[in-house]
Scaffold this active site. Structure first.
Site, PDB file in Angstrom:
ATOM      1  N   LYS A   1      -4.713  -1.367  -5.103  1.00 15.12           N
ATOM      2  CA  LYS A   1      -4.605  -1.316  -6.543  1.00 15.12           C
ATOM      3  C   LYS A   1      -3.343  -2.010  -7.037  1.00 15.12           C
ATOM      4  CE  LYS A   1      -4.952   3.278  -6.579  1.00 15.12           C
ATOM      5  NZ  LYS A   1      -5.088   4.709  -6.982  1.00 15.12           N
TER       6      LYS A   1
ATOM      7  N   GLU B   1      -2.109 -11.021  -3.928  1.00 16.18           N
ATOM      8  CA  GLU B   1      -1.531  -9.787  -3.380  1.00 16.18           C
ATOM      9  C   GLU B   1      -0.272  -9.425  -4.148  1.00 16.18           C
ATOM     10  OE1 GLU B   1      -1.364  -7.156  -1.710  1.00 16.18           O
ATOM     11  OE2 GLU B   1      -2.199  -7.283   0.300  1.00 16.18           O
ATOM     12  N   ASP B   2       0.062  -8.161  -4.145  1.00 14.25           N
ATOM     13  CA  ASP B   2       1.308  -7.749  -4.786  1.00 14.25           C
ATOM     14  C   ASP B   2       2.498  -8.059  -3.888  1.00 14.25           C
ATOM     15  OD1 ASP B   2       0.599  -5.819  -2.875  1.00 14.25           O
ATOM     16  OD2 ASP B   2       0.724  -4.122  -4.245  1.00 14.25           O
TER      17      ASP B   2
ATOM     18  N   ASP C   1       4.444  -7.487   3.129  1.00 12.10           N
ATOM     19  CA  ASP C   1       5.480  -6.655   3.740  1.00 12.10           C
ATOM     20  C   ASP C   1       5.366  -6.751   5.264  1.00 12.10           C
ATOM     21  OD1 ASP C   1       7.568  -4.657   3.603  1.00 12.10           O
ATOM     22  OD2 ASP C   1       6.078  -3.110   3.944  1.00 12.10           O
TER      23      ASP C   1
ATOM     24  N   LYS D   1       8.493 -10.025   1.600  1.00 12.39           N
ATOM     25  CA  LYS D   1       9.624  -9.335   2.238  1.00 12.39           C
ATOM     26  C   LYS D   1       9.625  -9.714   3.714  1.00 12.39           C
ATOM     27  CE  LYS D   1       9.367  -4.787   0.723  1.00 12.39           C
ATOM     28  NZ  LYS D   1       9.437  -3.342   1.030  1.00 12.39           N
TER      29      LYS D   1
ATOM     30  N   ARG E   1       3.661   2.506 -11.474  1.00  8.63           N
ATOM     31  CA  ARG E   1       2.895   1.245 -11.553  1.00  8.63           C
ATOM     32  C   ARG E   1       3.023   0.594 -12.927  1.00  8.63           C
ATOM     33  NH1 ARG E   1      -0.478   0.716  -6.998  1.00  8.63           N
ATOM     34  NH2 ARG E   1      -1.383   2.631  -6.172  1.00  8.63           N
TER      35      ARG E   1
HETATM   36  P1  5GP Z   1       1.827  -4.621   4.386  1.00 11.24           P
HETATM   37  O1  5GP Z   1       2.868  -3.766   5.035  1.00 11.24           O
HETATM   38  O2  5GP Z   1       0.498  -4.404   5.007  1.00 11.24           O
HETATM   39  O3  5GP Z   1       2.239  -6.060   4.328  1.00 11.24           O
HETATM   40  O4  5GP Z   1       1.760  -4.138   2.895  1.00 11.24           O
HETATM   41  C1  5GP Z   1       0.724  -3.309   2.504  1.00 11.24           C
HETATM   42  C2  5GP Z   1       0.920  -2.695   1.185  1.00 11.24           C
HETATM   43  O5  5GP Z   1       2.039  -1.823   1.259  1.00 11.24           O
HETATM   44  C3  5GP Z   1       1.228  -3.596   0.009  1.00 11.24           C
HETATM   45  O6  5GP Z   1       0.089  -4.219  -0.512  1.00 11.24           O
HETATM   46  C4  5GP Z   1       1.813  -2.578  -0.939  1.00 11.24           C
HETATM   47  O7  5GP Z   1       0.779  -1.895  -1.592  1.00 11.24           O
HETATM   48  C5  5GP Z   1       2.553  -1.636   0.008  1.00 11.24           C
HETATM   49  N1  5GP Z   1       3.997  -1.952   0.017  1.00 11.24           N
HETATM   50  C6  5GP Z   1       4.685  -2.679   0.910  1.00 11.24           C
HETATM   51  N2  5GP Z   1       5.990  -2.769   0.570  1.00 11.24           N
HETATM   52  C7  5GP Z   1       6.118  -2.064  -0.572  1.00 11.24           C
HETATM   53  C8  5GP Z   1       7.214  -1.789  -1.451  1.00 11.24           C
HETATM   54  O8  5GP Z   1       8.365  -2.199  -1.297  1.00 11.24           O
HETATM   55  N3  5GP Z   1       6.917  -1.012  -2.524  1.00 11.24           N
HETATM   56  C9  5GP Z   1       5.683  -0.522  -2.782  1.00 11.24           C
HETATM   57  N4  5GP Z   1       5.536   0.219  -3.871  1.00 11.24           N
HETATM   58  N5  5GP Z   1       4.635  -0.777  -1.992  1.00 11.24           N
HETATM   59  C10 5GP Z   1       4.846  -1.548  -0.910  1.00 11.24           C
HETATM   60 MG    MG Z   2      -1.275  -3.682  -2.125  1.00 10.57          MG
END
Ligand code: 5GP
Ligand code: MG
Length: 180
Positions: free
Chosen positions: A42, A97-98, A101, A129, A165
């Protein structure tokens, strides 16, 4: 809500300016390709709404809803709660994507969508990141809004336990909020 923010990392104006810049690049890239723009729910919703209005080409909206995150730590376990509804075979697909990470989520999304044989598949993430990337994940985002340091951020779609959000900017949450 605002009291839980330690520092504003990206202001509303900075975000909107960057989206306009990305929009110009993506408009040129996708002219005449009628892309399917897939948002990963979301967290992407706010970025998605602003971003697609700056991609000034004929396009189709679609969404995937994954589930993986509990609190501030990624589990790496992915579940497709809702798949794309468009038939993307032979189509040009742009993933929005937002945040990129650890990479678990994007890595999974890319593999999942590639199985459907799109004509092309590119990634646009608002935030990257890189310090947090899981070893072994070599995927590069094609378009990045901002590269940010290793801090847990909220706002502009990003949540902590479903809160924050709707903040219009991206901020760093006070550590005591999630250490409580
Ligand atoms: P991934 O670790 O798989 O790259 O990231 C998956 C999801 O973790 C992202 O789409 C996001 O929803 C959440 N996420 C990762 N880093 C952060 C952060 O710094 N803040 C928030 N609120 N969500 C994060
Ligand atoms: Mg996400």
């Amino acid at each position: 809500m605002e009291n839980d923010i330690q520092q504003i990392l990206l202001t509303e104006a900075q975000i909107q300016n960057r989206i306009r810049e990305l929009g110009e690049v993506l408009t040129a890239e996708y002219a005449d390709k009628n892309p399917v723009i897939v948002g990963v729910l979301k967290g992407v919703v706010v970025f998605y709404a602003d971003m697609i209005r700056q991609i000034k080409v004929s396009c189709q909206m679609d969404f995937m809803w994954l589930s993986s995150y509990a609190g501030a730590n990624s589990t790496g376990n992915m579940l497709v709660r809702q798949d794309v509804t468009a038939n993307i075979r032979g189509r040009h697909v742009l993933i929005l994507e937002d945040i990129y990470d650890t990479g678990n989520s994007l890595d999974f999304t890319v593999k999942h969508l590639k199985e459907k044989e799109p004509a092309s598949l590119k990634i646009c993430t608002l935030l990257d990141k890189p310090e947090r990337r899981k070893p072994g994940i070599t995927l590069q985002a094609d378009y990045v809004g901002f590269t940010i340091p290793n801090a847990f951020v909220v706002g502009y779609g990003l949540d902590y336990n479903e809160k924050y959000r709707n903040l219009p900017y991206i901020g760093v949450l006070k550590p005591e909020v999630y250490e409580k």
